[in-house]
Design an enzyme around this catalytic site. Structure first.
Site, mmCIF file in Angstrom:
data_model
loop_
_atom_site.group_PDB
_atom_site.id
_atom_site.type_symbol
_atom_site.label_atom_id
_atom_site.label_comp_id
_atom_site.label_asym_id
_atom_site.label_seq_id
_atom_site.Cartn_x
_atom_site.Cartn_y
_atom_site.Cartn_z
ATOM 1 C CE LYS A 187 -8.138 12.804 0.045
ATOM 2 N NZ LYS A 187 -7.186 12.991 1.164
ATOM 3 C CB THR A 244 -7.009 8.859 2.149
ATOM 4 O OG1 THR A 244 -6.386 9.677 1.165
ATOM 5 C CG2 THR A 244 -7.427 9.739 3.307
#
Length: 323
Positions: A187, A244
């Site tokens: 991620k 994120t």
């Protein structure tokens, strides 16, 4: 029971504050003696988690020998991913007789291995992985958070979840260590891409497309590594990716923003983990024959010195296909 935290960065400090505030005795190891002194004297990590008070139940130490003398039970390893293997090799005798929870996210570049595989080879013993959408500052401030704890044996994992779960830090159990780790590592790469896009002011549509197709890349690589598909649609996959890529507390997203705005020069020594992970991810995509155009685009910008505008145009110009 005494909980040990190896690491004095923002995430290690947040875990120390959280568990210290929730009735545990915590010993935090700090590589920098001045950070340990600041925590003990000022009840605050002014270097890495400024403005967050430490409870009195947390003690900071800078001696690794003192740390292992005081901590006999559970150890959170929050060493940066590229230094984790070396640290574990040097202290394997201490770690093998304790329950270790790895809270670092990344892939070891030198071996192209997830940290669970590194641990199994060099240490052995009980090992778990903590991952999910968890900004350190929000955890430290007591904001509601959910995360995943993964272990090879689900019974032992549930025992650990029941021990560590708190009202504002909800833990879920998983036996898919590989899937949880892959989502947590990858991620960061997609967050750099989203940051570049936002820095170039390409809009919300572009960011949503990057997140969605980025999840597809993460899942396809994770399946090749041995993960399970449903894991990538959970907290350690989709949840962590959304946070994120969109939250301004994300350092990987902020790094991408500086590139997209043309404000910063890419530096391989930059501490954002996605800069390291993208190198390993490109090598793994070649090894397993996984098509990962967004990951490759980030690599081309970070290591190939390509212009972000050109790279984004190439992404949009790829041949059409069925989704």
């Amino acid at each position: 029971m005494v909980i040990g935290v190896l690491g004095s960065g923002s995430w290690g400090s947040a875990l120390s504050v959280h568990f210290g505030r929730n009735g545990f005795t915590v010993v935090q190891w700090c590589r920098e003696p001045e950070v340990a002194d600041s925590i003990n004297r000022n009840r605050e990590n002014r270097k890495y988690l400024n403005g967050v008070p430490y409870p009195d139940s947390v003690e900071a130490v800078s001696s690794i020998d003192v740390f292992f003398e005081k901590v006999k039970d559970v150890v959170f390893s929050v060493i940066p991913a590229q230094f984790t293997g070396d640290f574990w090799r040097r202290h394997r005798d201490f770690l093998s007789v304790r329950k270790v929870i790895c809270a670092s996210k990344g892939i070891e570049i030198s071996s192209l291995k997830l940290l669970s595989r590194v641990y199994a080879e060099v240490v052995g013993g009980d090992y778990f992985v903590l991952s999910g959408p968890t900004f350190a500052r929000e955890v430290a401030l007591g904001r509601p958070t959910a995360a995943v704890l993964a272990g090879e044996k689900i019974e032992k994992t549930f025992e650990m979840v029941n021990l560590l779960n708190t009202r504002l830090f909800r833990l879920y159990a998983s036996s898919d260590v590989v899937g949880v780790e892959t989502g947590g590592a990858m991620k960061n790469v997609i967050a750099i891409a989203a940051g570049i896009s936002d820095g170039m002011e390409l809009g919300n549509n572009a960011r949503a497309a990057l997140i969605t197709r980025g999840l597809h890349e993460i899942k396809n690589l994770g399946l090749k590594l041995g993960g399970r598909e449903k894991t990538f649609y959970g907290l350690s996959g989709m949840g962590d990716l959304i946070l994120t890529c969109t939250g301004n507390l994300s350092r990987n997203r902020q790094f991408g923003l500086t590139i997209g705005r043309g404000e910063g020069k890419v530096d391989e020594k930059y501490v954002v983990e996605g800069v390291h992970t993208v190198k390993a991810a490109v090598e793994l995509s070649r090894r397993f024959g996984v098509e990962m155009p967004i990951t490759r685009a980030v690599y081309d910008v970070v290591y190939g010195g390509k212009n972000p505008s050109e790279v984004m145009l190439n992404l949009l110009s790829r041949p059409v296909k069925e989704e």
